[in-house]
Write an enzyme that holds these catalytic residues in place. Structure first.
Site, short mmCIF file in Angstrom:
data_model
loop_
_atom_site.label_atom_id
_atom_site.label_comp_id
_atom_site.label_asym_id
_atom_site.label_seq_id
_atom_site.Cartn_x
_atom_site.Cartn_y
_atom_site.Cartn_z
N CYS A 1 -6.37 3.44 26.71
CA CYS A 1 -5.09 4.17 26.82
C CYS A 1 -5.35 5.63 27.17
CB CYS A 1 -4.32 4.07 25.51
SG CYS A 1 -2.80 5.03 25.49
N ASP B 1 4.02 -12.69 -0.51
CA ASP B 1 3.85 -11.79 0.63
C ASP B 1 4.43 -10.42 0.26
OD1 ASP B 1 3.41 -10.65 3.09
OD2 ASP B 1 5.04 -11.70 4.10
N CYS C 1 -0.99 -6.88 2.85
CA CYS C 1 -1.12 -5.83 3.87
C CYS C 1 -1.89 -4.64 3.33
CB CYS C 1 0.26 -5.41 4.40
SG CYS C 1 1.40 -4.80 3.14
#
Length: 452
Positions: free
Chosen positions: A93, A383, A409
């Protein structure tokens, strides 16, 4: 009238020893990078201080510029590579040096996966003192073109009378003017390319707070405005979205609302013939391909049977609950936010899923006393958000589940909660990373626990 306090005859004296002078912001320093931290920054040691250098790789000699320093910790950014690691690659990028969105583009994808795997293993060992019986292969998808939602920063520069549009710079509130983001899915890349032009053409651009882009069963542009939009500006935004084939949503002080009341936004879970409706502001996984693979793996590990009752905690919109319901006798899905419970229940009805029940509960409190928990469960899926599920897992054994899949996460809170589960008689059978955010150091993981 003020009064002068009487003197006590005492004076504060500095503690013994010499104070180490602080490292000034902006200072350049030559460093030898010894290893990588879990967040992808290089670590170096100089004169008793630990340096964390974004953009640096293990084994490199670099020149770094100080961003922040406190005590014995210095945060810095790579300025120049003096001796490169064999692993270093040219970042794909062109905005990589300025944008704060991706921090690992200089590291090949396989090496990114290895870093994430190592981070998870180190957390489990250091905090919980365990390793899984089996490591699963990483779940990954495309390196680029994966992100189906993004928040675009917008700020009106009063002095320059200019609207800045783009993404935040690293460790800064500065906005980098970006109109091309390689990690976005292709439809959103097209929208982003033309978005700055239309926003700067508005008669009252200072009304715009930020813009969010979404891609699912349809594309959508959410414009958050801090004051009412003039009719001409609204017409320009509508024309832009019509040309882009996207829905226009607006958000003032209330909830996001579509300009077209009939607009519907959702995402498909094709293997289970499901379509879940969602609204801007709802949590959805940003990586559709890895999300599908994650659900497939969770179902394979949990192995729900047709006569079993399964519990889904932190269920959100039903991302796991509805696929689970395709295989189990009954699914009980629990979420802390009532609005999400209502939307998940609506998703079940709209998909003709009749064996899933949805409940609101404070998931920081014990669950065993809830009516829906009395019967117990064969298996549990969790979760949770980044802060984990510490309160929930402390009493999870009372639910009598023999199998538990934990989707995380945050490896640190997964490791903390693993310690609690192991203390209750669960064994960590399998674990692996989920590469939900390629080009970043963000680590998602899945773990399977079984009794005994």
């Amino acid at each position: 009238m003020s009064r002068k306090k009487p003197s006590t005859g005492l004076r504060f004296q500095p503690a013994g020893g010499n104070r180490t002078p602080q490292v000034p912001v902006g200072k350049k320093q030559r460093l030898d990078i010894e290893r990588l931290a879990g967040d992808g920054r290089g670590i170096a040691f100089v004169e008793g201080r630990t340096w964390f250098v974004s953009g640096a790789l293990a084994g490199e000699a670099v020149e770094a510029r100080v961003l922040n320093a406190r005590g014995k910790v210095v945060e810095a950014r790579l300025e120049r590579v003096l001796q490169a690691s064999p692993e270093r690659r040219e970042a794909p990028c062109r905005f990589y040096q300025q944008c704060g969105g991706c921090n690992l583009q200089h590291l090949p994808h396989e090496a990114q996966l290895a870093l994430k795997q190592r981070t998870l293993a180190e957390q489990l060992q250091r905090v919980a003192g365990v390793q899984p019986d089996e490591w699963a292969a990483p779940l990954s998808g495309p390196e680029f073109g994966y992100r189906r939602r993004a928040r675009v920063a917008v700020r009106w520069d009063v002095k320059a009378r200019r609207l800045d549009v783009g993404f935040r710079a690293e460790a800064s509130q500065e906005i980098v003017a970006i109109d091309d983001c390689a990690v976005l899915v292709q439809p959103l890349q097209t929208i982003l390319r033309h978005l700055p032009t239309v926003l700067r053409s508005l008669t009252k651009p200072q009304s715009i707070g930020h813009v969010e882009l979404f891609s699912g069963t349809a594309e959508a542009v959410l414009v958050r405005h801090v004051s009412a939009l003039p009719d001409d500006d609204l017409a320009r935004l509508r024309a832009f979205c019509d040309e882009a084939g996207a829905q226009l949503w607006l958000q003032g002080e209330g909830e996001p609302e579509p300009v077209d009341p009939g607009a519907k936004l959702g995402f498909a879970l094709a293997p289970w013939q499901l379509e879940l409706a969602w609204r801007p502001g709802d949590f959805v996984q940003v990586n559709a391909q890895v999300n599908t693979a994650m659900i497939e793996q969770a179902l394979a590990w949990l192995a729900p049977q047709g006569d079993e009752r399964i519990l889904d905690l932190f269920c959100g919109l039903g991302n796991f609950a509805l696929p689970l319901a395709r295989q189990a006798r009954e699914v009980v899905a629990v979420e802390g936010v009532q609005a999400m419970v209502d939307r998940a229940a609506a998703n079940a009805r709209n998909n003709a899923v009749h064996n899933a029940a949805f409940f609101q509960a404070d998931l920081s409190q014990p669950l065993a006393g809830a009516g829906w928990a009395a019967e117990g469960f064969s298996a549990v899926l969790l979760d949770p958000p980044r802060d984990g599920a510490f309160e929930v897992v402390q009493g999870i054994a009372r639910l009598k589940a023999k199998r538990l899949v934990y989707v995380s996460c945050n490896p640190a809170t997964l490791a903390r909660d693993t310690q609690v589960l192991v203390a209750q008689g669960y064994r960590l059978k399998r674990a692996g990373i989920l590469d939900m955010f390629p080009q970043t150091a963000h680590v998602e993981a899945m773990a399977l626990f079984e009794v005994g």
